[in-house]
Scaffold this motif. Sequence first.
Motif, PDB file in Angstrom:
ATOM      1  N   ALA A  57       0.834  -1.212   0.000  1.00 60.51           N
ATOM      2  CA  ALA A  57       0.000   0.000   0.000  1.00 60.51           C
ATOM      3  C   ALA A  57       0.865   1.258   0.000  1.00 60.51           C
ATOM      4  O   ALA A  57       0.582   2.222  -0.735  1.00 60.51           O
ATOM      5  CB  ALA A  57      -0.931  -0.013   1.219  1.00 60.51           C
ATOM      6  N   LEU A  58       1.914   1.255   0.790  1.00 62.54           N
ATOM      7  CA  LEU A  58       2.809   2.413   0.831  1.00 62.54           C
ATOM      8  C   LEU A  58       3.478   2.626  -0.528  1.00 62.54           C
ATOM      9  O   LEU A  58       3.551   3.755  -1.033  1.00 62.54           O
ATOM     10  CB  LEU A  58       3.862   2.199   1.920  1.00 62.54           C
ATOM     11  CG  LEU A  58       4.901   3.309   2.102  1.00 62.54           C
ATOM     12  CD1 LEU A  58       4.216   4.620   2.494  1.00 62.54           C
ATOM     13  CD2 LEU A  58       5.936   2.899   3.154  1.00 62.54           C
ATOM     14  N   VAL A 117       2.055 -14.223  -3.377  1.00 58.14           N
ATOM     15  CA  VAL A 117       2.318 -12.837  -3.763  1.00 58.14           C
ATOM     16  C   VAL A 117       1.235 -11.946  -3.169  1.00 58.14           C
ATOM     17  O   VAL A 117       0.043 -12.286  -3.229  1.00 58.14           O
ATOM     18  CB  VAL A 117       2.308 -12.715  -5.309  1.00 58.14           C
ATOM     19  CG1 VAL A 117       2.443 -11.265  -5.737  1.00 58.14           C
ATOM     20  CG2 VAL A 117       3.435 -13.553  -5.916  1.00 58.14           C
ATOM     21  N   TRP A 118       1.641 -10.826  -2.612  1.00 54.22           N
ATOM     22  CA  TRP A 118       0.706  -9.793  -2.133  1.00 54.22           C
ATOM     23  C   TRP A 118       0.600  -8.747  -3.224  1.00 54.22           C
ATOM     24  O   TRP A 118       1.594  -8.098  -3.576  1.00 54.22           O
ATOM     25  CB  TRP A 118       1.206  -9.182  -0.829  1.00 54.22           C
ATOM     26  CG  TRP A 118       1.170 -10.149   0.319  1.00 54.22           C
ATOM     27  CD1 TRP A 118       2.133 -11.067   0.653  1.00 54.22           C
ATOM     28  CD2 TRP A 118       0.111 -10.299   1.270  1.00 54.22           C
ATOM     29  NE1 TRP A 118       1.730 -11.785   1.754  1.00 54.22           N
ATOM     30  CE2 TRP A 118       0.505 -11.330   2.162  1.00 54.22           C
ATOM     31  CE3 TRP A 118      -1.119  -9.666   1.473  1.00 54.22           C
ATOM     32  CZ2 TRP A 118      -0.294 -11.750   3.228  1.00 54.22           C
ATOM     33  CZ3 TRP A 118      -1.917 -10.071   2.519  1.00 54.22           C
ATOM     34  CH2 TRP A 118      -1.505 -11.095   3.387  1.00 54.22           C
ATOM     35  N   VAL A 171      -4.847   3.017  -2.428  1.00 60.04           N
ATOM     36  CA  VAL A 171      -4.576   1.685  -1.891  1.00 60.04           C
ATOM     37  C   VAL A 171      -4.242   1.761  -0.403  1.00 60.04           C
ATOM     38  O   VAL A 171      -3.355   2.495   0.017  1.00 60.04           O
ATOM     39  CB  VAL A 171      -3.441   0.995  -2.664  1.00 60.04           C
ATOM     40  CG1 VAL A 171      -3.187  -0.399  -2.094  1.00 60.04           C
ATOM     41  CG2 VAL A 171      -3.801   0.890  -4.141  1.00 60.04           C
ATOM     42  N   THR A 172      -4.971   0.997   0.365  1.00 59.75           N
ATOM     43  CA  THR A 172      -4.733   0.814   1.789  1.00 59.75           C
ATOM     44  C   THR A 172      -4.449  -0.676   2.005  1.00 59.75           C
ATOM     45  O   THR A 172      -4.731  -1.507   1.120  1.00 59.75           O
ATOM     46  CB  THR A 172      -5.980   1.233   2.595  1.00 59.75           C
ATOM     47  OG1 THR A 172      -7.131   0.581   2.018  1.00 59.75           O
ATOM     48  CG2 THR A 172      -6.185   2.745   2.538  1.00 59.75           C
ATOM     49  N   PRO A 173      -3.894  -1.050   3.157  1.00 62.58           N
ATOM     50  CA  PRO A 173      -3.550  -2.466   3.345  1.00 62.58           C
ATOM     51  C   PRO A 173      -4.727  -3.414   3.129  1.00 62.58           C
ATOM     52  O   PRO A 173      -4.529  -4.544   2.644  1.00 62.58           O
ATOM     53  CB  PRO A 173      -3.045  -2.506   4.792  1.00 62.58           C
ATOM     54  CG  PRO A 173      -2.464  -1.154   5.000  1.00 62.58           C
ATOM     55  CD  PRO A 173      -3.376  -0.210   4.251  1.00 62.58           C
ATOM     56  N   ASP A 174      -5.936  -2.987   3.440  1.00 56.45           N
ATOM     57  CA  ASP A 174      -7.076  -3.882   3.244  1.00 56.45           C
ATOM     58  C   ASP A 174      -7.498  -3.972   1.776  1.00 56.45           C
ATOM     59  O   ASP A 174      -8.420  -4.728   1.452  1.00 56.45           O
ATOM     60  CB  ASP A 174      -8.259  -3.452   4.129  1.00 56.45           C
ATOM     61  CG  ASP A 174      -8.750  -2.068   3.783  1.00 56.45           C
ATOM     62  OD1 ASP A 174      -7.909  -1.205   3.452  1.00 56.45           O
ATOM     63  OD2 ASP A 174      -9.968  -1.838   3.837  1.00 56.45           O
ATOM     64  N   ARG A 220      -7.232 -16.138  -4.771  1.00 55.36           N
ATOM     65  CA  ARG A 220      -7.099 -15.226  -3.631  1.00 55.36           C
ATOM     66  C   ARG A 220      -7.065 -16.032  -2.338  1.00 55.36           C
ATOM     67  O   ARG A 220      -7.981 -16.796  -2.038  1.00 55.36           O
ATOM     68  CB  ARG A 220      -8.268 -14.234  -3.625  1.00 55.36           C
ATOM     69  CG  ARG A 220      -8.065 -13.077  -2.681  1.00 55.36           C
ATOM     70  CD  ARG A 220      -9.257 -12.154  -2.710  1.00 55.36           C
ATOM     71  NE  ARG A 220     -10.465 -12.845  -2.267  1.00 55.36           N
ATOM     72  CZ  ARG A 220     -11.696 -12.517  -2.636  1.00 55.36           C
ATOM     73  NH1 ARG A 220     -11.880 -11.527  -3.485  1.00 55.36           N
ATOM     74  NH2 ARG A 220     -12.734 -13.171  -2.179  1.00 55.36           N
ATOM     75  N   LEU A 221      -6.022 -15.835  -1.568  1.00 54.53           N
ATOM     76  CA  LEU A 221      -5.835 -16.563  -0.311  1.00 54.53           C
ATOM     77  C   LEU A 221      -6.115 -15.678   0.895  1.00 54.53           C
ATOM     78  O   LEU A 221      -6.370 -16.193   1.989  1.00 54.53           O
ATOM     79  CB  LEU A 221      -4.401 -17.093  -0.219  1.00 54.53           C
ATOM     80  CG  LEU A 221      -3.934 -17.931  -1.424  1.00 54.53           C
ATOM     81  CD1 LEU A 221      -2.469 -18.277  -1.276  1.00 54.53           C
ATOM     82  CD2 LEU A 221      -4.784 -19.190  -1.549  1.00 54.53           C
ATOM     83  N   ALA A 222      -6.041 -14.371   0.692  1.00 55.08           N
ATOM     84  CA  ALA A 222      -6.320 -13.429   1.782  1.00 55.08           C
ATOM     85  C   ALA A 222      -6.703 -12.099   1.174  1.00 55.08           C
ATOM     86  O   ALA A 222      -6.346 -11.786   0.042  1.00 55.08           O
ATOM     87  CB  ALA A 222      -5.105 -13.273   2.687  1.00 55.08           C
ATOM     88  N   GLY A 223      -7.462 -11.314   1.953  1.00 51.36           N
ATOM     89  CA  GLY A 223      -7.943 -10.034   1.459  1.00 51.36           C
ATOM     90  C   GLY A 223      -9.307 -10.176   0.813  1.00 51.36           C
ATOM     91  O   GLY A 223      -9.779 -11.293   0.555  1.00 51.36           O
ATOM     92  N   THR A 224      -9.933  -9.055   0.546  1.00 51.87           N
ATOM     93  CA  THR A 224     -11.297  -9.094   0.031  1.00 51.87           C
ATOM     94  C   THR A 224     -11.435  -8.468  -1.348  1.00 51.87           C
ATOM     95  O   THR A 224     -12.494  -8.510  -1.946  1.00 51.87           O
ATOM     96  CB  THR A 224     -12.241  -8.351   0.997  1.00 51.87           C
ATOM     97  OG1 THR A 224     -11.761  -7.010   1.163  1.00 51.87           O
ATOM     98  CG2 THR A 224     -12.305  -9.046   2.344  1.00 51.87           C
TER      99      THR A 224
END
Length: 228
Positions: A9-10, A38-39, A50-53, A64-68
């Motif tokens: 996100a940063l 990969v993120w 973009v924010t971490p969520d 997709r394994l994580a995140g919405t």
Amino acid sequence: MTDPAAQVALGCRVLAANGHTDMVWGHLSQRDPDGRDVWLKGAGYGYQEVTPDRVVRIDRDGRRLAGTGRVHLEFPIHTEIMAVRPDVGAVVHSHAEAAVVFAATGLPLLPIGHEGTLFQPPDVARFTETGDLIHTRDLGERLAAALGDRNAVLLHRHGLVTVGPDVPTAVLTAIFLEKACRMQLAAAATGADYSWSDPAEALAKRDRCYGPRQLADAWDHLVRTLPS
Ligand SMILES: [Zn+2]
């Protein structure tokens, strides 16, 4: 260790503040610390949003394994490069305008300032097979082959890809590539003859201008001066 989603996100916000926005298109990724997944920036948001969520964890097949958030169609850029480049911890893809225009000229990228020395000699890598989206594993593999062991590749009729061991390096490399393209376009547009570093000077400057200390300082500066 920095949270991968927070670091992606940063990096996205730094790209947004430095010439890489194209509405909701373009993406940045970081390899998961376990080395497999990969993120990736989620689809549907611009770099500055973009924010971490809004970052998703995916596997090589784009599951997709994580995140919405939704997964970008061009996820194979990230997964296939990381599959063949164990040294790569982060990948940037953007449609930076100067890079697209510069690639269309067919000119070799020449180090007319400091930035170009990161990419030449030899000339920056090119991917010319298609200007379409990199939306399949096969296209991702071919793009990774075009990148080879380099730090950047221009995607003709499309954009750029840069890589690095971490998000700061990949993001800074994208910023430097866009600037190198933009400055050479400006020099060419004058119609005058212009000059550039010879290979020996370029290679010496590459190490002197862009060593680990300089890159860390540049990254810290960009983070400190981000728009709130
Ligand atoms: Zn693209």
